[in-house]
Design a protein around this motif. Sequence first.
Motif, PDB file in Angstrom:
ATOM      1  N   HIS A  97       0.267  -2.315   0.616  1.00  0.00           N
ATOM      2  CA  HIS A  97       0.000  -2.810   1.970  1.00  0.00           C
ATOM      3  C   HIS A  97      -0.721  -4.148   1.966  1.00  0.00           C
ATOM      4  O   HIS A  97      -1.654  -4.360   1.180  1.00  0.00           O
ATOM      5  N   VAL A  98      -0.300  -5.035   2.864  1.00  0.00           N
ATOM      6  CA  VAL A  98      -0.892  -6.367   2.977  1.00  0.00           C
ATOM      7  C   VAL A  98      -1.642  -6.484   4.299  1.00  0.00           C
ATOM      8  O   VAL A  98      -1.070  -6.276   5.367  1.00  0.00           O
ATOM      9  N   HIS A  99      -2.944  -6.820   4.206  1.00  0.00           N
ATOM     10  CA  HIS A  99      -3.782  -7.046   5.382  1.00  0.00           C
ATOM     11  C   HIS A  99      -3.884  -8.548   5.623  1.00  0.00           C
ATOM     12  O   HIS A  99      -4.003  -9.327   4.673  1.00  0.00           O
ATOM     13  N   GLN A 100      -3.869  -8.961   6.892  1.00  0.00           N
ATOM     14  CA  GLN A 100      -3.766 -10.393   7.175  1.00  0.00           C
ATOM     15  C   GLN A 100      -4.368 -10.752   8.530  1.00  0.00           C
ATOM     16  O   GLN A 100      -4.378  -9.928   9.466  1.00  0.00           O
ATOM     17  N   SER A 101      -4.881 -11.972   8.602  1.00  0.00           N
ATOM     18  CA  SER A 101      -5.369 -12.526   9.860  1.00  0.00           C
ATOM     19  C   SER A 101      -5.296 -14.042   9.784  1.00  0.00           C
ATOM     20  O   SER A 101      -5.289 -14.620   8.696  1.00  0.00           O
ATOM     21  N   LEU A 102      -5.229 -14.677  10.936  1.00  0.00           N
ATOM     22  CA  LEU A 102      -5.216 -16.136  11.047  1.00  0.00           C
ATOM     23  C   LEU A 102      -6.537 -16.609  11.633  1.00  0.00           C
ATOM     24  O   LEU A 102      -7.048 -16.014  12.598  1.00  0.00           O
TER      25      LEU A 102
ATOM     26  N   GLN B  44       7.042 -10.775  12.835  1.00  0.00           N
ATOM     27  CA  GLN B  44       7.321  -9.906  11.691  1.00  0.00           C
ATOM     28  C   GLN B  44       8.373  -8.848  12.033  1.00  0.00           C
ATOM     29  O   GLN B  44       9.279  -8.585  11.242  1.00  0.00           O
ATOM     30  N   LEU B  45       8.255  -8.240  13.196  1.00  0.00           N
ATOM     31  CA  LEU B  45       9.244  -7.225  13.580  1.00  0.00           C
ATOM     32  C   LEU B  45      10.639  -7.829  13.676  1.00  0.00           C
ATOM     33  O   LEU B  45      11.635  -7.186  13.329  1.00  0.00           O
TER      34      LEU B  45
ATOM     35  N   PRO C 228       3.512 -10.075  -5.354  1.00  0.00           N
ATOM     36  CA  PRO C 228       2.550 -10.424  -4.294  1.00  0.00           C
ATOM     37  C   PRO C 228       2.764 -11.800  -3.682  1.00  0.00           C
ATOM     38  O   PRO C 228       2.548 -11.979  -2.474  1.00  0.00           O
ATOM     39  N   TYR C 229       3.190 -12.785  -4.472  1.00  0.00           N
ATOM     40  CA  TYR C 229       3.426 -14.115  -3.907  1.00  0.00           C
ATOM     41  C   TYR C 229       4.547 -14.067  -2.881  1.00  0.00           C
ATOM     42  O   TYR C 229       4.441 -14.667  -1.798  1.00  0.00           O
ATOM     43  N   LEU C 230       5.621 -13.361  -3.201  1.00  0.00           N
ATOM     44  CA  LEU C 230       6.744 -13.291  -2.271  1.00  0.00           C
ATOM     45  C   LEU C 230       6.419 -12.410  -1.076  1.00  0.00           C
ATOM     46  O   LEU C 230       6.819 -12.717   0.054  1.00  0.00           O
ATOM     47  N   ALA C 231       5.704 -11.314  -1.318  1.00  0.00           N
ATOM     48  CA  ALA C 231       5.348 -10.423  -0.213  1.00  0.00           C
ATOM     49  C   ALA C 231       4.452 -11.136   0.794  1.00  0.00           C
ATOM     50  O   ALA C 231       4.655 -11.040   2.010  1.00  0.00           O
ATOM     51  N   MET C 232       3.456 -11.864   0.297  1.00  0.00           N
ATOM     52  CA  MET C 232       2.546 -12.557   1.207  1.00  0.00           C
ATOM     53  C   MET C 232       3.225 -13.751   1.872  1.00  0.00           C
ATOM     54  O   MET C 232       2.970 -14.041   3.044  1.00  0.00           O
ATOM     55  N   ALA C 233       4.097 -14.435   1.135  1.00  0.00           N
ATOM     56  CA  ALA C 233       4.861 -15.525   1.752  1.00  0.00           C
ATOM     57  C   ALA C 233       5.735 -14.981   2.878  1.00  0.00           C
ATOM     58  O   ALA C 233       5.852 -15.597   3.950  1.00  0.00           O
ATOM     59  N   ALA C 234       6.348 -13.808   2.656  1.00  0.00           N
ATOM     60  CA  ALA C 234       7.205 -13.193   3.676  1.00  0.00           C
ATOM     61  C   ALA C 234       6.396 -12.818   4.909  1.00  0.00           C
ATOM     62  O   ALA C 234       6.791 -13.105   6.050  1.00  0.00           O
ATOM     63  N   CYS C 235       5.255 -12.164   4.703  1.00  0.00           N
ATOM     64  CA  CYS C 235       4.424 -11.754   5.833  1.00  0.00           C
ATOM     65  C   CYS C 235       3.934 -12.956   6.632  1.00  0.00           C
ATOM     66  O   CYS C 235       4.020 -12.986   7.872  1.00  0.00           O
ATOM     67  N   LEU C 236       3.421 -13.959   5.924  1.00  0.00           N
ATOM     68  CA  LEU C 236       2.860 -15.117   6.605  1.00  0.00           C
ATOM     69  C   LEU C 236       3.934 -15.930   7.311  1.00  0.00           C
ATOM     70  O   LEU C 236       3.764 -16.326   8.483  1.00  0.00           O
ATOM     71  N   ALA C 237       5.042 -16.182   6.636  1.00  0.00           N
ATOM     72  CA  ALA C 237       6.101 -16.988   7.244  1.00  0.00           C
ATOM     73  C   ALA C 237       6.694 -16.297   8.468  1.00  0.00           C
ATOM     74  O   ALA C 237       6.956 -16.940   9.491  1.00  0.00           O
ATOM     75  N   ALA C 238       6.907 -14.981   8.377  1.00  0.00           N
ATOM     76  CA  ALA C 238       7.470 -14.236   9.502  1.00  0.00           C
ATOM     77  C   ALA C 238       6.499 -14.215  10.677  1.00  0.00           C
ATOM     78  O   ALA C 238       6.890 -14.377  11.840  1.00  0.00           O
ATOM     79  N   GLY C 239       5.205 -14.022  10.385  1.00  0.00           N
ATOM     80  CA  GLY C 239       4.218 -14.038  11.453  1.00  0.00           C
ATOM     81  C   GLY C 239       4.114 -15.391  12.121  1.00  0.00           C
ATOM     82  O   GLY C 239       4.068 -15.493  13.358  1.00  0.00           O
ATOM     83  N   LEU C 240       4.086 -16.450  11.312  1.00  0.00           N
ATOM     84  CA  LEU C 240       4.020 -17.803  11.865  1.00  0.00           C
ATOM     85  C   LEU C 240       5.255 -18.127  12.697  1.00  0.00           C
ATOM     86  O   LEU C 240       5.177 -18.866  13.688  1.00  0.00           O
TER      87      LEU C 240
END
Length: 464
Positions: free
Chosen positions: A271-276, A304-305, A369-381
């Motif tokens: 699981h990846v936790h995130q905030s801006l 993300q959805l 982890p690099y790809l997972a976090m890139a995916a989460c951040l890019a999709a959220g942005l």
Amino acid sequence: MGNQITTEDLLHGLELAGTEKVKLAITDIDGVLRGKVIGFDKFKSIVETGFGFCDVVFGWDAGDRAYDNGAYTGWHTGYPDALAVVDVATMRRVPWEDGLPFFLADFRGKAVPASAKGSAAEEELPVCPRGLLKKVIRQAADEGYTAFFSQEFEWFNFIAESDDPARRSFDGLKPITHGMFGYSILRASQRSEYFHSLFDELKKFGVPLEGLHTETGPGVYEAAILYSDVLEAADRAVLFKSGVKEIGCRHGVLPTFMAKVSESLPGCSGHVHQSLWRDGTNLFHDPSASSGMSRVMESYMAGQLYCLPYILPMVAPTVNSYKRLVEGAWAPTTLTWAVDNRTTALRALPGSSSSTRLETRVVGSDANPYLAMAACLAAGLYGVRQQMKLDVPATKGSGYADKSNGIFPRNLWEATQAMKDSPVARELFGEAFVDHFVRTREWEWRQFAQVVTDWELKRYFEII
């Protein structure tokens, strides 16, 4: 580790410490650390200009089998060197190797003479996972955002009776503890030397843990890594997985971060936790909103959805990943969100101004982890950039039953084809990365598809 230190000061300090060698590592497309130990004199000569590293690390799979469908590199290119550049800010010492200095590196476009520094030497290699995350981080910074992330991992631990995978009987592997006993003080104490070594040694390695406990399942641990800026968070996550394996070896333990080791047991999440944030303010927090969540957070979740079905292989990258994403196994199967609900894809955690965050629960422990976090951040942005509204209502009750917004692709092939055909994936990550990554996942599926499994033998051998 985010330290502000000049290369000159770094080298001076290492010289004063009598350094004779250092360890360098990069991460391949599967999230596996690849590297070498080099002499200190060699390190001094390449620390600013970079060094050649065979690009076969992007031309073979996790088992070192060469892709037959690669475009970036392969037999047709002769597997030349790519230019790897040391990130001196990642310096830490490996406590279980007598304090050996350790650095992470990432790749630039191509190996060029030092005299060309400032031109082609500075271009990032599109297929480099760490470089991809840095690209997304720059996009966030250009839009005024700083991302803080952390990752938590579940993983199984077995007694290592053989160091040779070819001779290992996986059916006969014994977990270090028995029974379904999550949050067990007893089970942790039964392997206390290994358990505490993980916590203490990883902290010395620059990978501080927020918590460590047993999870439900025989020999299962869960660790939450302390949050940080997103690049450091990804570095920590990669080094956590490698560090656990190295520490485990010294305790006669064989850890695995497979997403699913048995159909009868829960899978392992990442699981990846995130905030801006901006100017010290958590942009996900809004005390005036009834939900406690800001418009920015809602748009981030909506992004993300929207994007997850098209970038799923970046957070569920193996054939085995999809054995975890099944109903009733503590992993999501539907495009859902809710506040503090562990059955949905997105678990919103509104709280204080410092703690409000999003947990993306789709990510497996087997993800890079690099790809997972890139995916989460890019999709959220993407959602924030498009000012998307969170039109999907919050799930009430079981996320498995809420299929109103769709379900995830059922296997790696379906997920890869969705990514391959998606304009969104190319918009987020670029044509070169998507083309290369999709080829590697298609290769992975083909390797699985041609293998005769134990299930097939048991089912068909006698009866058919």
